[in-house]
Scaffold this motif. Structure first.
Motif, PDB file in Angstrom:
ATOM      1  N   ILE A   1      53.416  35.492  51.311  1.00 26.84           N
ATOM      2  CA  ILE A   1      52.502  35.831  50.213  1.00 26.84           C
ATOM      3  C   ILE A   1      51.334  36.624  50.788  1.00 26.84           C
ATOM      4  CG2 ILE A   1      50.932  34.935  48.458  1.00 26.84           C
ATOM      5  CD1 ILE A   1      52.801  32.536  48.169  1.00 26.84           C
ATOM      6  N   LEU A   2      51.126  37.829  50.272  1.00 26.43           N
ATOM      7  CA  LEU A   2      50.028  38.677  50.711  1.00 26.43           C
ATOM      8  C   LEU A   2      48.822  38.469  49.789  1.00 26.43           C
ATOM      9  CD1 LEU A   2      51.874  42.058  51.444  1.00 26.43           C
ATOM     10  CD2 LEU A   2      51.444  40.138  52.995  1.00 26.43           C
ATOM     11  N   ILE A   3      47.662  38.257  50.394  1.00 25.20           N
ATOM     12  CA  ILE A   3      46.428  38.091  49.624  1.00 25.20           C
ATOM     13  C   ILE A   3      45.584  39.353  49.803  1.00 25.20           C
ATOM     14  CG2 ILE A   3      44.338  36.722  49.271  1.00 25.20           C
ATOM     15  CD1 ILE A   3      45.790  34.365  50.555  1.00 25.20           C
ATOM     16  N   PHE A   4      45.294  40.033  48.683  1.00 30.33           N
ATOM     17  CA  PHE A   4      44.472  41.247  48.684  1.00 30.33           C
ATOM     18  C   PHE A   4      43.078  40.857  48.203  1.00 30.33           C
ATOM     19  CE2 PHE A   4      48.813  42.548  48.369  1.00 30.33           C
ATOM     20  CZ  PHE A   4      48.903  43.769  49.027  1.00 30.33           C
ATOM     21  N   GLY A   5      42.082  41.064  49.055  1.00 30.56           N
ATOM     22  CA  GLY A   5      40.729  40.624  48.704  1.00 30.56           C
ATOM     23  C   GLY A   5      39.666  41.651  49.044  1.00 30.56           C
ATOM     24  N   PHE A   6      38.642  41.680  48.188  1.00 30.15           N
ATOM     25  CA  PHE A   6      37.484  42.550  48.449  1.00 30.15           C
ATOM     26  C   PHE A   6      36.279  41.958  47.729  1.00 30.15           C
ATOM     27  CE2 PHE A   6      34.696  46.184  48.495  1.00 30.15           C
ATOM     28  CZ  PHE A   6      35.012  46.798  49.693  1.00 30.15           C
ATOM     29  N   ILE A   7      35.105  42.140  48.332  1.00 31.24           N
ATOM     30  CA  ILE A   7      33.869  41.602  47.768  1.00 31.24           C
ATOM     31  C   ILE A   7      33.649  42.141  46.362  1.00 31.24           C
ATOM     32  CG2 ILE A   7      31.378  41.452  48.079  1.00 31.24           C
ATOM     33  CD1 ILE A   7      32.031  42.028  51.111  1.00 31.24           C
ATOM     34  N   GLY A   8      33.425  41.252  45.419  1.00 34.55           N
ATOM     35  CA  GLY A   8      33.135  41.681  44.054  1.00 34.55           C
ATOM     36  C   GLY A   8      34.374  41.943  43.220  1.00 34.55           C
ATOM     37  N   MET A   9      35.582  41.762  43.808  1.00 34.45           N
ATOM     38  CA  MET A   9      36.825  42.002  43.088  1.00 34.45           C
ATOM     39  C   MET A   9      37.632  40.704  43.031  1.00 34.45           C
ATOM     40  SD  MET A   9      36.238  45.251  42.689  1.00 34.45           S
ATOM     41  CE  MET A   9      37.716  46.091  42.124  1.00 34.45           C
ATOM     42  N   ILE A  10      38.496  40.587  42.023  1.00 38.03           N
ATOM     43  CA  ILE A  10      39.341  39.409  41.872  1.00 38.03           C
ATOM     44  C   ILE A  10      40.512  39.525  42.843  1.00 38.03           C
ATOM     45  CG2 ILE A  10      40.811  38.102  40.282  1.00 38.03           C
ATOM     46  CD1 ILE A  10      39.078  39.213  37.995  1.00 38.03           C
ATOM     47  N   ALA A  11      40.674  38.539  43.723  1.00 41.40           N
ATOM     48  CA  ALA A  11      41.749  38.576  44.721  1.00 41.40           C
ATOM     49  C   ALA A  11      43.115  38.475  44.032  1.00 41.40           C
ATOM     50  CB  ALA A  11      41.575  37.446  45.721  1.00 41.40           C
ATOM     51  N   GLN A  12      44.110  39.127  44.622  1.00 43.76           N
ATOM     52  CA  GLN A  12      45.481  39.076  44.100  1.00 43.76           C
ATOM     53  C   GLN A  12      46.409  38.525  45.167  1.00 43.76           C
ATOM     54  OE1 GLN A  12      47.561  42.013  41.888  1.00 43.76           O
ATOM     55  NE2 GLN A  12      45.697  43.057  41.192  1.00 43.76           N
ATOM     56  N   GLU A  13      47.373  37.703  44.737  1.00 45.49           N
ATOM     57  CA  GLU A  13      48.402  37.193  45.631  1.00 45.49           C
ATOM     58  C   GLU A  13      49.750  37.747  45.185  1.00 45.49           C
ATOM     59  OE1 GLU A  13      48.402  32.986  46.041  1.00 45.49           O
ATOM     60  OE2 GLU A  13      46.274  32.852  46.612  1.00 45.49           O
ATOM     61  N   ILE A  14      50.475  38.373  46.108  1.00 47.17           N
ATOM     62  CA  ILE A  14      51.763  38.994  45.785  1.00 47.17           C
ATOM     63  C   ILE A  14      52.806  38.521  46.788  1.00 47.17           C
ATOM     64  CG2 ILE A  14      53.038  41.166  45.600  1.00 47.17           C
ATOM     65  CD1 ILE A  14      50.512  42.496  44.667  1.00 47.17           C
ATOM     66  N   LYS A  15      53.944  38.047  46.284  1.00 46.18           N
ATOM     67  CA  LYS A  15      55.023  37.550  47.144  1.00 46.18           C
ATOM     68  C   LYS A  15      55.899  38.702  47.605  1.00 46.18           C
ATOM     69  CE  LYS A  15      58.321  33.716  47.351  1.00 46.18           C
ATOM     70  NZ  LYS A  15      58.919  32.601  46.594  1.00 46.18           N
ATOM     71  N   VAL A  16      56.205  38.726  48.893  1.00 43.97           N
ATOM     72  CA  VAL A  16      57.067  39.771  49.454  1.00 43.97           C
ATOM     73  C   VAL A  16      58.520  39.438  49.139  1.00 43.97           C
ATOM     74  CG1 VAL A  16      57.833  40.921  51.558  1.00 43.97           C
ATOM     75  CG2 VAL A  16      55.438  40.235  51.315  1.00 43.97           C
ATOM     76  N   LYS A  17      59.189  40.395  48.509  1.00 44.65           N
ATOM     77  CA  LYS A  17      60.627  40.229  48.221  1.00 44.65           C
ATOM     78  C   LYS A  17      61.393  41.288  48.994  1.00 44.65           C
ATOM     79  CE  LYS A  17      59.688  38.081  43.755  1.00 44.65           C
ATOM     80  NZ  LYS A  17      59.882  38.149  42.288  1.00 44.65           N
ATOM     81  N   GLN A  18      62.177  42.102  48.321  1.00 43.25           N
ATOM     82  CA  GLN A  18      62.952  43.115  49.025  1.00 43.25           C
ATOM     83  C   GLN A  18      62.228  44.450  49.113  1.00 43.25           C
ATOM     84  OE1 GLN A  18      66.730  43.258  47.009  1.00 43.25           O
ATOM     85  NE2 GLN A  18      67.478  41.360  47.952  1.00 43.25           N
ATOM     86  N   GLN A  19      61.075  44.554  48.461  1.00 47.88           N
ATOM     87  CA  GLN A  19      60.375  45.838  48.432  1.00 47.88           C
ATOM     88  C   GLN A  19      59.699  46.135  49.760  1.00 47.88           C
ATOM     89  OE1 GLN A  19      59.190  42.981  47.398  1.00 47.88           O
ATOM     90  NE2 GLN A  19      57.171  43.111  46.398  1.00 47.88           N
ATOM     91  N   ASN A  20      59.533  47.437  50.048  1.00 51.36           N
ATOM     92  CA  ASN A  20      58.811  47.891  51.232  1.00 51.36           C
ATOM     93  C   ASN A  20      57.465  48.516  50.882  1.00 51.36           C
ATOM     94  OD1 ASN A  20      61.979  48.435  52.065  1.00 51.36           O
ATOM     95  ND2 ASN A  20      60.723  47.577  53.720  1.00 51.36           N
ATOM     96  N   ILE A  21      57.274  48.806  49.600  1.00 47.34           N
ATOM     97  CA  ILE A  21      56.011  49.394  49.134  1.00 47.34           C
ATOM     98  C   ILE A  21      55.398  48.494  48.075  1.00 47.34           C
ATOM     99  CG2 ILE A  21      54.935  51.366  47.971  1.00 47.34           C
ATOM    100  CD1 ILE A  21      57.106  53.128  49.151  1.00 47.34           C
ATOM    101  N   ILE A  22      54.156  48.105  48.296  1.00 45.57           N
ATOM    102  CA  ILE A  22      53.422  47.286  47.315  1.00 45.57           C
ATOM    103  C   ILE A  22      52.092  47.958  47.033  1.00 45.57           C
ATOM    104  CG2 ILE A  22      52.366  45.051  46.820  1.00 45.57           C
ATOM    105  CD1 ILE A  22      54.400  43.747  48.664  1.00 45.57           C
ATOM    106  N   ASN A  23      51.957  48.522  45.848  1.00 46.72           N
ATOM    107  CA  ASN A  23      50.690  49.115  45.413  1.00 46.72           C
ATOM    108  C   ASN A  23      49.948  48.108  44.547  1.00 46.72           C
ATOM    109  OD1 ASN A  23      51.232  51.615  46.649  1.00 46.72           O
ATOM    110  ND2 ASN A  23      52.484  52.243  44.907  1.00 46.72           N
TER     111      ASN A  23
END
Length: 618
Positions: free
Chosen positions: A67-89
């Motif tokens: 599970i990748l956690i995308f975080g930045f100050i002042g923004m709502i963090a997102q959690e995305i599970k890695v499946k078969q994809q190689n590109i996650i925007n």
């Protein structure tokens, strides 16, 4: 034996897991689809991560089902599970609380302990949410920044005070003007924190020139007027104090030439505190309000890399400019040289003939990637300034503040330098003194005074230590000097010891004798002051000359200009604990400043008096 088998099994499992890892890449944007640099991407449950570059792009090694956690100050963090994809925007949405309201300690200068976690991972560079990621290392250091212990790495150039010089042996005093005022607001910041400033942070000429004086506007073909007064020195009654004032011609905003501005903004991790990037954004919003339709603005930012956030845009499109400022966030290292190069490139591409072509650099001065030495920065800027693109510098923050670097950039870039410690100072620099900050009316302005040895025994220039020039530099048009902006004033003070015996001033050396001529002994001349300057687009200097008579003004007839500038200079002498402070005392200086406060429309002089009272208590 059993322990060894377990160890081999664990290593095998780790290697199998590592072999199944794959490279995930993508772009992180905000809700307006603008790329976001400095976003942290961390594998949940681990300390392993990556960070987006200036284009919002990232790459990370991860296994399926991580599970990748995308975080930045002042923004709502997102959690995305890695499946078969190689590109996650990813598109991050802003939290309801604004960045300006968040106090973040992850990049502060406070540090208490280090916790080492031994693990193998792919080499990375950068920082992710307070995690220092080492390159080609087997341990990951997680920093705890919650300590109250401060690590101050501020940098100041050494100042060695001007001493007295013999008027017979060294009759010429030559220096470059200085309209910078950064030292005063920086000193104010220290005092308001309850501490005295470092000695080298106190540049007396910048403190004196922080204030406007009631000098007459020029009334001839030259862009500045000249004023002088001579009276008893307030802190040494046996000496005289010579006051010299230059007043630049004030050009009304509507009559100023069109501007091609490039905002070069530091958005690195070191800018992530309330008195840095959030204050910077508020300050530049004030400046945007002053722009006209003919003015143009581009925004270049730099962190680990540099990038163009806003192409050159008309000053009447204020909403577009403000939106670009609002999207800025801090994170990453500090590629100052890369940012400077890109800013000069953008300024050159949008050059306005006959206009004001200028970069405005806003930073804490902490350049730590690329051309970071002072000498390299000088060469970079000197190479570009001859094209007619000037640079002004606005300093922000504390703790890791690099005053020495910013002073060099402004001096070598034909610009000025201010320190912004609060929004009122931003208003002073970018609104009240808009023309003087941005529009040069005379460049390479030099002053040379020849003292009359028949009258003057010794003299001492108060301040300007890092602006001193050799005598031969005065007539050398290739020698760089200071710039004078629209409406700006420059004040210089000399403390003078008079000659007691006019018949013993000849200098006798082994191989030559120096004798004074009839002009020295006849008349009533104290000194002759000369000024050289160039027009903003000129290459050949023009000369002005004025005789200063040995006419002492009575204390009761002294101007407010003389008395107030003397009180500020005396304050600087006390802060530096100067050996030339004479009889200076806070009580004497406060009384002198109160007598000469004048109209004080903006309240700057009243604030100065309160500042001296505060320093006296410290």
């Amino acid at each position: 034996m059993r322990t060894k088998a377990i160890l081999i099994t664990l290593i095998s499992l780790f290697l199998i897991g590592n072999l199944s890892a794959k490279s995930i890449s993508g772009t992180v944007s905000d809700e307006s689809n603008s790329p976001m640099p400095g976003v942290s991407i961390i594998i949940k449950g681990s300390s392993y991560g990556s960070v987006t570059n200036i284009e919002g792009k990232y790459t990370i090694e991860a296994n399926e089902n991580d599970i990748l956690i995308f975080g930045f100050i002042g923004m709502i963090a997102q959690e995305i599970k890695v499946k078969q994809q190689n590109i996650i925007n990813v598109i991050l949405k802003a939290e309801k609380i604004g960045l300006d309201e968040v106090i973040v300690q992850g990049y502060s200068t406070k540090q208490k302990k280090e916790q080492k976690i031994n693990r193998m991972y792919s080499p990375l560079q950068g920082r992710v949410s307070g995690i220092a990621i080492m390159e080609e290392c087997e341990s990951l250091e997680i920093m705890d920044y919650d300590s109250e212990e401060d690590f101050n790495t501020e940098g100041y150039s050494t100042i060695r005070e001007n001493g007295y010089k013999s008027a017979v042996k060294s009759p010429l005093s030559t220096f470059s003007i200085d309209v910078d005022a950064a030292s005063y607001s920086n000193v104010r910041r220290f005092l308001e924190e309850g501490t005295k400033p470092p000695i080298d942070a106190v540049r007396i000429e910048e403190m004196v020139n922080y204030f406007n004086y009631d000098y007459l506007q020029p009334n001839d073909e030259h862009p500045f007027s000249i004023t002088n007064e001579v009276a008893e020195c307030p802190w040494n009654s046996e000496n005289l104090l010579l006051h010299i004032g230059l007043q630049g011609k004030k050009i009304e905003t509507e009559n100023l030439p069109a501007s091609n501005l490039v905002f070069l903004l530091d958005v690195s991790g070191s800018m992530d505190s309330p008195n840095k990037l959030p204050l910077l954004k508020k300050a530049f919003k004030l400046l945007v309000g002053q722009l006209r339709e003919d003015d143009r603005v581009a925004i270049v930012v730099y962190a680990g890399n540099s990038g163009l956030v806003l192409p050159s845009t008309s000053g009447n499109r204020k909403e577009d400019i403000l939106n670009a400022l609002n999207r800025l966030n801090a994170g990453g290292s500090t590629a100052g040289a890369s940012g400077l190069k890109q800013a000069y490139k953008v300024a050159s591409e949008n050059f306005i003939d006959g206009g004001n072509n200028r970069i405005i650099l806003a930073t804490d001065g902490d350049f730590n990637i690329g051309q970071s030495s002072n000498a390299e920065m000088e060469r970079l800027i000197e190479k570009e300034r001859e094209k007619g693109i000037f640079i002004s510098v606005l300093g922000f923050g504390m703790g890791n503040y690099k005053d020495d670097k910013m002073e060099i950039i402004a001096d070598k870039g034909n610009g000025n330098y201010a320190y912004i410690d609060n929004i009122l100072e931003a208003k002073k620099v970018l609104v009240n003194e808009f023309g003087g900050t941005l529009f040069t009316i005379a460049k390479d302005v030099k002053i040379q005074i020849e003292f009359n040895p028949a009258v003057v025994a010794e003299y001492r220039l108060v301040g300007y230590e890092n602006r001193m020039l050799a005598s031969e530099d005065f007539e050398d048009d290739t020698k760089d000097a200071g710039e004078l902006g629209s409406g700006h004033s420059v004040t210089a003070l000399y403390e003078i010891k008079l000659m007691k015996n006019k018949k013993k001033q000849d200098q006798e050396l082994k191989y030559q004798n120096t004798s004074l001529n009839a002009t020295a002994y006849s008349g009533n001349e104290l000194a002759t002051v000369k000024f050289r300057y160039k027009k903003p687009d000129g290459q050949k200097s023009l000369l002005l000359e004025k005789i200063i008579t040995n006419t002492r003004i009575d204390k009761r007839e002294l101007s407010n200009n003389f008395k107030f500038s003397a009180s500020v200079a005396g304050f600087g002498l006390l802060l530096r604990d100067s050996k030339f402070k004479g009889n200076c005392s806070y009580e004497m200086l406060i009384n002198l400043a109160q007598q000469s406060k004048g109209e004080d429309k903006e309240g700057y002089r009243s604030e100065f008096i309160q500042l001296m009272k505060l320093a006296n208590q410290l």
